[in-house]
Design an enzyme around this catalytic site. Structure first.
Site, PDB file in Angstrom:
ATOM      1  N   GLU A 169       1.074  -0.977  -0.063  1.00  0.00           N
ATOM      2  CA  GLU A 169       0.151   0.006  -0.221  1.00  0.00           C
ATOM      3  C   GLU A 169       1.045   1.557  -0.008  1.00  0.00           C
ATOM      4  OE1 GLU A 169      -2.883  -0.153   3.320  1.00  0.00           O
ATOM      5  OE2 GLU A 169      -4.412  -1.818   2.340  1.00  0.00           O
ATOM      6  N   GLU A 216      -6.097  -7.908   0.187  1.00  0.00           N
ATOM      7  CA  GLU A 216      -6.911  -8.094   2.098  1.00  0.00           C
ATOM      8  C   GLU A 216      -8.561  -7.804   1.126  1.00  0.00           C
ATOM      9  OE1 GLU A 216      -5.513  -4.328   3.532  1.00  0.00           O
ATOM     10  OE2 GLU A 216      -3.244  -5.496   3.778  1.00  0.00           O
TER      11      GLU A 216
END
Length: 597
Positions: A356, A460
């Site tokens: 991320e 995720e």
């Protein structure tokens, strides 16, 4: 921001060359002398009652005199033994041995036969180490993780009948990844383990950086070791296997590899040893692992799950950011070399270069260059066609932004994290529209990305349809659901709070509906809501299997069942067998159509 890639929450989220803590392998010389035995001690059980003299008639002979020849021979043997030990120290590291401490039969899951833990016996506090069968004893840390750490893999190890044994390749693109994240283990997150942070919140602790800075080096190490040893255990991997899953994703912080700057208070090295322990447990149960760097020097996104919340100090257009980008590549190289150890290719076939990075808040061209350099250095170590897949994150730009990027790369995949709840529009959708969204939108984006970029996976996602989990958005930030959410930058600018996502004008008449406290309480969940959670979870699984597959975030949490795979199974909205799902898009009358240009 496009719907296929939604912003993650603002709060969600070396090994040394020394031999410290390791006993030297006992010498194999004929003397049978053991390291640690008192020099010159008698080991044959005949100690003559401890008398230094033996009387013979009228003459007394000294012990030395009577056994001069034996002592001479023994001295030679001891000398040879000492030389062999010295050679072992200089030439052969303890972790070079493939046999375990169980008699050398090769059955141990801890290659190297270590008995003293990575830190055991060194600082006088953690002397647990491992038992002869390779298990951790007395709460001590696992053995040192090194570039030659071994993971023994048996051809018979198979997590389920639909997944090939570990010594056979997993056919990515033909077989779906079905996995969970081991989040909150080696990188702390307040929303996953709030109990670790709550005693210190009043002292401005918000992340692992401020926690370790407050506690100091020694207390932090003890605090984290207790957590590492209990949050994930061997039973965790067994349970994951028994639920029909085939992969785990294991986040680690850069500090696991040591070489920290003076202003980085993290605990170095220790979590790397537990990573090795996790990989060996994964191998034991036939599970494959995707190891990924979750926190970079300077923080790649400014969120607490990078280790340090606040300012982005990574690739931010400053000399400091550039230096942190270069440091990150060095950590990638170091961890890649570690994952080239014996047996690692079987259990760790995927590697996430960086979790991320907030590219949507940074300049894109330098990040593109950084991605290319990082992947090149990664492949220079593994060699073409060898080593794990390399996985990049889309940086919250949306999958379409990566079409045509780095074409014809050697086993390169894209990772996207899909959540409805961090988008003010999608969190407000009617429940049935939320159930349909993965079938109608995310499935197509996965197919398109696979066609236009290459293999794409979802690293995720969760069952959550609100952002009410305690500290999910960060400590003291609030929640979109009840209208209390306000990032620090908005508060500084004096911006007003957004309207509550629960839409009190429409739903306020339902008692507890707009209360995050109630939304977090399982007792508040009605049968209808549980059915909705089941449908929503399974349509996501179907959609993400249009690419390489998925990893659920997270395997468990302390307080919120909507983010816990284990709790979801126990409560009934996640199937007990990931390979036998009764729901999904087709079951709801929304079959997924193949993507076409």
């Amino acid at each position: 921001m496009s719907h296929e890639m939604l912003q993650t929450p603002t709060g969600r989220r070396r090994p040394s060359d020394q031999e410290d803590g390791f006993p030297v392998k006992p010498s194999s010389s004929s003397s049978g002398t053991q390291i640690g035995a008192t020099p010159g001690s008698n080991t044959n059980g005949n100690n003559n009652n401890g008398d230094p003299y033996i009387y013979d008639g009228n003459r007394s002979h000294s012990f030395v005199g009577r056994h001069r020849k034996k002592i001479l021979v023994g001295s030679v043997i001891l000398t040879l033994s000492a030389v062999s030990v010295l050679i072992a120290l200089l030439v052969e590291k303890p972790w070079d041995h493939s046999s375990g401490g169980n008699g050398g039969n090769g059955a141990s899951w801890f290659g190297g036969g270590h008995h003293g833990g990575a830190h055991g016996g060194v600082d006088g506090k953690n002397s647990g180490g491992t038992n002869g069968d390779g298990t951790v004893k007395n709460g001590g840390p696992p053995p040192r993780f090194t570039e030659k750490s071994a993971v023994q893999v048996s051809s018979a190890v198979q997590c389920n009948a639909l997944t090939p044994p570990l010594d056979q390749p997993f056919e990515y693109g033909k077989q779906p990844i079905r996995g969970v994240n081991l989040g909150g283990w080696l990188v702390l997150e307040p929303f996953i383990t709030p109990s670790m942070f709550e005693p210190y919140i009043s002292q401005n602790v918000t992340d692992e950086y401020t926690l370790t800075k407050l506690l100091g080096k020694e207390k932090s190490r003890d605090y984290l070791q207790k957590h590492y040893a209990t949050w994930v255990t061997e039973d965790t991997f067994k349970r994951i296997r028994d639920l029909g899953l085939n992969h785990v994703r294991i986040p680690v912080g850069f500090w696991a590899l040591g070489n920290l700057a003076a202003d980085e208070p993290y605990v170095p090295d220790l979590s790397l040893d537990y990573l090795l322990q996790g990989l060996k447990w994964a191998a034991q149960y036939g599970l494959r692992a995707m190891v990924e760097i979750h926190g970079a020097p300077g923080s790649q996104n400014g969120w607490n799950h990078s280790g340090r919340s606040g300012k982005i100090r990574w690739m931010n257009g400053t000399p400091e950011g550039e230096a942190n980008g270069k440091r990150t590549i060095e950590y990638i190289k170091q961890l890649t070399r570690l994952l080239q150890g014996p047996g690692m290719e079987h259990v760790s076939p995927m590697f996430g270069l960086l979790n991320e990075p907030a590219i949507f808040m940074l300049e894109r061209p330098p990040i593109d260059k950084w991605y290319k350099e990082a992947f090149r250095e990664f492949r220079n170590i593994t060699g073409t066609g060898k080593g794990p897949w390399g996985v990049l994150h889309d940086g919250f730009l949306g999958l379409t932004e990566w079409e045509g990027f780095m074409p014809k790369s050697d086993r390169l995949a894209m990772d996207v994290h899909n959540y409805l709840i961090f988008d003010h529009n999608l969190i407000r959708l009617r429940r049935q529209d939320q159930v349909n969204f993965p079938c109608d939108v995310w499935s197509k984006s996965m197919q398109q990305s696979t066609s236009k970029f290459g293999p794409t996976l979802v690293g995720e996602f969760s069952s959550a349809t609100n952002d009410c989990a305690t500290y999910l958005n960060g400590i003291g930030v609030g929640y979109r659901w009840d209208g209390s959410f306000q990032p620090e930058e908005d508060r500084i600018k004096g911006l007003p709070l957004d309207e509550a996502a629960c839409q009190p004008k429409l739903n306020g008449q339902t008692e507890g509906y707009c209360s995050c406290k109630e939304q977090n309480r399982i007792g508040y969940f009605t049968p209808e809501y549980r059915k909705f959670l089941s449908d929503f979870t399974q349509t996501q699984m179907d959609a993400f299997e249009q690419g390489l597959g998925w990893f659920y975030w997270n395997f468990k949490t302390e307080t919120n069942a909507l983010w816990s795979y284990f709790d979801g199974v126990e409560q009934g909205w996640i199937p007990k067998d990931a390979n036998n799902r009764p729901g999904g898009c087709l079951a709801l009358g929304r079959p997924i159509s193949p993507y076409s240009d």
